[in-house]
Design a protein around this motif. Sequence first.
Motif, PDB file in Angstrom:
ATOM      1  N   GLN A  88       0.842  -1.194   0.000  1.00 52.41           N
ATOM      2  CA  GLN A  88       0.000   0.000   0.000  1.00 52.41           C
ATOM      3  C   GLN A  88       0.883   1.252   0.000  1.00 52.41           C
ATOM      4  OE1 GLN A  88      -3.282  -0.646  -0.393  1.00 52.41           O
ATOM      5  NE2 GLN A  88      -2.535  -2.747  -0.398  1.00 52.41           N
ATOM      6  N   HIS A  90       0.152   4.119   1.804  1.00 53.95           N
ATOM      7  CA  HIS A  90       0.110   4.821   3.088  1.00 53.95           C
ATOM      8  C   HIS A  90      -0.401   3.879   4.179  1.00 53.95           C
ATOM      9  CE1 HIS A  90       0.678   8.554   0.881  1.00 53.95           C
ATOM     10  NE2 HIS A  90      -0.290   8.165   0.074  1.00 53.95           N
ATOM     11  N   SER A  91      -0.062   4.178   5.416  1.00 52.11           N
ATOM     12  CA  SER A  91      -0.518   3.342   6.529  1.00 52.11           C
ATOM     13  C   SER A  91      -2.041   3.340   6.632  1.00 52.11           C
ATOM     14  CB  SER A  91       0.120   3.792   7.847  1.00 52.11           C
ATOM     15  OG  SER A  91      -0.218   5.136   8.123  1.00 52.11           O
ATOM     16  N   ASP A  92      -2.694   4.422   6.259  1.00 53.34           N
ATOM     17  CA  ASP A  92      -4.160   4.436   6.262  1.00 53.34           C
ATOM     18  C   ASP A  92      -4.719   3.427   5.267  1.00 53.34           C
ATOM     19  OD1 ASP A  92      -4.231   6.390   8.211  1.00 53.34           O
ATOM     20  OD2 ASP A  92      -4.564   8.035   6.795  1.00 53.34           O
ATOM     21  N   ASP A  93      -4.028   3.226   4.157  1.00 55.24           N
ATOM     22  CA  ASP A  93      -4.455   2.233   3.167  1.00 55.24           C
ATOM     23  C   ASP A  93      -4.321   0.821   3.729  1.00 55.24           C
ATOM     24  OD1 ASP A  93      -4.891   4.328   1.372  1.00 55.24           O
ATOM     25  OD2 ASP A  93      -2.903   4.130   0.475  1.00 55.24           O
ATOM     26  N   LYS A  95      -4.608  -0.011   6.884  1.00 51.84           N
ATOM     27  CA  LYS A  95      -5.744  -0.168   7.805  1.00 51.84           C
ATOM     28  C   LYS A  95      -7.025  -0.467   7.043  1.00 51.84           C
ATOM     29  CE  LYS A  95      -3.841   2.731  11.425  1.00 51.84           C
ATOM     30  NZ  LYS A  95      -3.953   3.963  12.191  1.00 51.84           N
ATOM     31  N   GLU A  96      -7.207   0.183   5.922  1.00 54.13           N
ATOM     32  CA  GLU A  96      -8.407  -0.051   5.118  1.00 54.13           C
ATOM     33  C   GLU A  96      -8.429  -1.477   4.564  1.00 54.13           C
ATOM     34  OE1 GLU A  96     -12.076   0.588   3.743  1.00 54.13           O
ATOM     35  OE2 GLU A  96     -10.946   1.950   5.023  1.00 54.13           O
ATOM     36  N   LYS A  99      -9.393  -3.759   7.353  1.00 55.51           N
ATOM     37  CA  LYS A  99     -10.821  -3.610   7.671  1.00 55.51           C
ATOM     38  C   LYS A  99     -11.686  -4.311   6.633  1.00 55.51           C
ATOM     39  CE  LYS A  99     -10.397   0.641  10.285  1.00 55.51           C
ATOM     40  NZ  LYS A  99     -10.632   2.093  10.299  1.00 55.51           N
ATOM     41  N   GLU A 119      -5.567  -2.840  15.457  1.00 53.48           N
ATOM     42  CA  GLU A 119      -5.043  -1.579  15.982  1.00 53.48           C
ATOM     43  C   GLU A 119      -3.534  -1.531  16.094  1.00 53.48           C
ATOM     44  OE1 GLU A 119      -7.197   0.873  16.312  1.00 53.48           O
ATOM     45  OE2 GLU A 119      -8.723  -0.569  15.682  1.00 53.48           O
ATOM     46  N   ASP A 121       0.580  -2.601  14.629  1.00 53.58           N
ATOM     47  CA  ASP A 121       1.380  -2.860  13.444  1.00 53.58           C
ATOM     48  C   ASP A 121       2.430  -3.888  13.866  1.00 53.58           C
ATOM     49  OD1 ASP A 121       2.693  -2.919  11.074  1.00 53.58           O
ATOM     50  OD2 ASP A 121       3.414  -0.859  11.136  1.00 53.58           O
TER      51      ASP A 121
END
Length: 165
Positions: A88, A90-93, A95-96, A99, A119, A121
């Motif tokens: 990915q 970014h780290s937000d990606d 997480k997505e 999810k 939650e 890494d």
Amino acid sequence: MKLNYLGSALSVSLILFSDNAVCQVKSKQIPYHVDQRAAPEISEFSALIPEKVGEFIRIEYQAPEPGQDGEALYKSEDGEIFMLFSRQDHSDDVKEVMKVIMDEVDMHIANATSVINLETDPAYIHLVGPKIAFFAWNRGLYCFSADSTNGNKLVLNRFMNSFPY
């Protein structure tokens, strides 16, 4: 066959379940100690995804493409492991992605025990049941999943105990 974490690969693996889910969420010990393994430093997936993992030999490989996960199939004398993998931006990606996998699990899982933490890494989802032996995790921006094609927990354990990341 190209599959995407957002696509049907997990659905195909999990569709075999009945409607009664037994789910335990824990976060004490990270399965397979993946948090203690080296993070990937290779950017070329053909080198990152080993040709041999313990007793398992990679018999199929498809590199990731934009919008599609990479795939690998490993075979040993008594089992197979199907992997999906991606990197990915970014780290937000990351997480997505985790999810999305969790959403797929929530929709289809039954009669399985799970160890889940989204939650940390690495984040991880570990499912073991009568018809599934599955582990999804990340290492930094890299996402992986390993699924015993016959739902064999021992096969998954042997593979994961030898996988480098």
